[in-house]
Design a protein around this motif. Structure first.
Motif, short mmCIF file in Angstrom:
data_model
loop_
_atom_site.label_atom_id
_atom_site.label_comp_id
_atom_site.label_asym_id
_atom_site.label_seq_id
_atom_site.Cartn_x
_atom_site.Cartn_y
_atom_site.Cartn_z
N ARG A 12 41.56 64.89 -2.60
CA ARG A 12 40.56 65.55 -1.76
C ARG A 12 41.07 66.91 -1.34
O ARG A 12 41.57 67.10 -0.25
CB ARG A 12 40.28 64.70 -0.51
CG ARG A 12 39.62 63.42 -0.83
CD ARG A 12 38.37 63.12 -0.04
NE ARG A 12 38.05 64.01 1.03
CZ ARG A 12 37.12 64.95 0.98
NH1 ARG A 12 36.43 65.14 -0.12
NH2 ARG A 12 36.85 65.71 2.01
N SER A 27 32.32 68.50 1.68
CA SER A 27 32.49 68.25 3.11
C SER A 27 32.25 66.77 3.39
O SER A 27 31.60 66.08 2.61
CB SER A 27 31.51 69.11 3.92
OG SER A 27 30.19 68.71 3.65
N GLU A 28 32.81 66.31 4.48
CA GLU A 28 32.63 64.91 4.87
C GLU A 28 32.30 64.84 6.34
O GLU A 28 32.87 65.58 7.13
CB GLU A 28 33.93 64.12 4.64
CG GLU A 28 34.00 63.46 3.32
CD GLU A 28 35.18 62.50 3.23
OE1 GLU A 28 35.46 61.79 4.22
OE2 GLU A 28 35.81 62.48 2.18
N ARG A 29 31.41 63.97 6.69
CA ARG A 29 31.14 63.70 8.09
C ARG A 29 32.31 62.87 8.61
O ARG A 29 32.62 61.81 8.05
CB ARG A 29 29.84 62.91 8.26
CG ARG A 29 28.67 63.56 7.56
CD ARG A 29 27.73 64.18 8.55
NE ARG A 29 26.54 64.68 7.89
CZ ARG A 29 26.34 65.97 7.64
NH1 ARG A 29 27.26 66.85 7.96
NH2 ARG A 29 25.24 66.38 7.06
N ASN A 61 31.68 59.24 9.38
CA ASN A 61 31.42 58.38 8.22
C ASN A 61 32.65 58.19 7.34
O ASN A 61 32.71 57.26 6.56
CB ASN A 61 30.30 58.96 7.36
CG ASN A 61 28.98 59.02 8.08
OD1 ASN A 61 28.79 58.35 9.09
ND2 ASN A 61 28.07 59.83 7.58
N SER A 62 33.62 59.09 7.45
CA SER A 62 34.77 59.05 6.54
C SER A 62 35.76 57.95 6.87
O SER A 62 36.53 57.54 6.02
CB SER A 62 35.49 60.39 6.53
OG SER A 62 36.17 60.60 7.75
N THR A 105 40.79 66.17 5.99
CA THR A 105 39.33 66.27 6.03
C THR A 105 38.89 67.41 6.95
O THR A 105 37.99 68.17 6.61
CB THR A 105 38.71 64.93 6.49
OG1 THR A 105 39.11 63.91 5.58
CG2 THR A 105 37.20 65.00 6.54
N GLU A 132 24.64 63.87 2.11
CA GLU A 132 25.68 64.72 1.52
C GLU A 132 25.11 65.54 0.36
O GLU A 132 25.41 66.72 0.21
CB GLU A 132 26.87 63.89 1.04
CG GLU A 132 27.63 63.18 2.15
CD GLU A 132 28.19 64.14 3.21
OE1 GLU A 132 28.62 65.25 2.85
OE2 GLU A 132 28.18 63.76 4.38
N ASN A 173 36.78 70.73 5.73
CA ASN A 173 35.52 71.09 6.38
C ASN A 173 35.59 72.49 7.00
O ASN A 173 34.63 73.25 6.92
CB ASN A 173 35.14 70.06 7.43
CG ASN A 173 34.68 68.74 6.83
OD1 ASN A 173 34.45 68.65 5.63
ND2 ASN A 173 34.57 67.73 7.66
N HIS A 226 23.98 58.35 -0.29
CA HIS A 226 24.62 59.67 -0.32
C HIS A 226 23.60 60.81 -0.20
O HIS A 226 23.93 61.96 -0.48
CB HIS A 226 25.43 59.83 -1.61
CG HIS A 226 26.55 58.85 -1.73
ND1 HIS A 226 27.68 58.91 -0.95
CD2 HIS A 226 26.69 57.75 -2.52
CE1 HIS A 226 28.48 57.90 -1.27
NE2 HIS A 226 27.90 57.19 -2.21
N SER A 260 38.40 58.21 8.33
CA SER A 260 39.73 58.75 8.07
C SER A 260 40.58 58.65 9.32
O SER A 260 40.09 58.68 10.44
CB SER A 260 39.63 60.22 7.66
OG SER A 260 38.86 60.36 6.51
#
Length: 135
Positions: free
Chosen positions: A3, A35-37, A40-41, A51, A111, A55, A108, A43
């Motif tokens: 990533r 990009s990732e929310r 939701n990730s 992340t 996204e 972003n 998805h 992480s």
């Protein structure tokens, strides 16, 4: 990490045999991480930090694109390493092409919609050639 952004740069120098004029150009091939929310990730730790950095750099790129669209007198290319490296590809005498990969699955959709809006924003930027010399 899988990533992350990848930028592959090739530099070219061409000499016109008849008049000796040198022309140089640069080709950037970029694979940008999506990009990732954060919510939701799911992480945590170093993945969460990674992340956030991804972003932030994509946000900086979006900001640069908005400033280019608005023909702003100041374009913040130095806000991230990504935009700094792509400075000469996003303005002046350059050509830029974006290929966006979207996931067709409904889970998805958000996204993919975000990616398509980003591509639409990119498409609106008009780059002006500063001048050209034939080799």
């Amino acid at each position: 990490s899988s990533r992350s952004h990848l930028i592959f740069t090739m530099n070219f120098v061409v000499k016109n045999a008849s008049n000796g004029i040198l022309r140089s150009s640069k080709l950037h091939i970029c694979d940008l991480a999506g990009s990732e929310r954060l919510k939701n990730s799911k992480s945590s730790g170093s993945t969460l930090t990674e992340t956030k950095h991804i972003n932030k750099s994509l946000s900086a790129l979006s900001n640069v694109i908005e400033k280019l669209q608005a023909k702003s007198s100041h374009v913040p290319f130095r806000d991230s390493k990504l935009t700094f490296l792509l400075n000469n590809s996003l303005g002046g005498d350059s050509k830029t092409l974006a290929i966006i990969c979207c996931n067709p699955l409904t889970e998805h959709f958000q996204e993919s919609s975000c990616s398509l809006r980003f591509a639409q924003k990119l498409n609106k930027v008009e780059l002006k050639a500063l001048g050209s010399t034939n080799c």
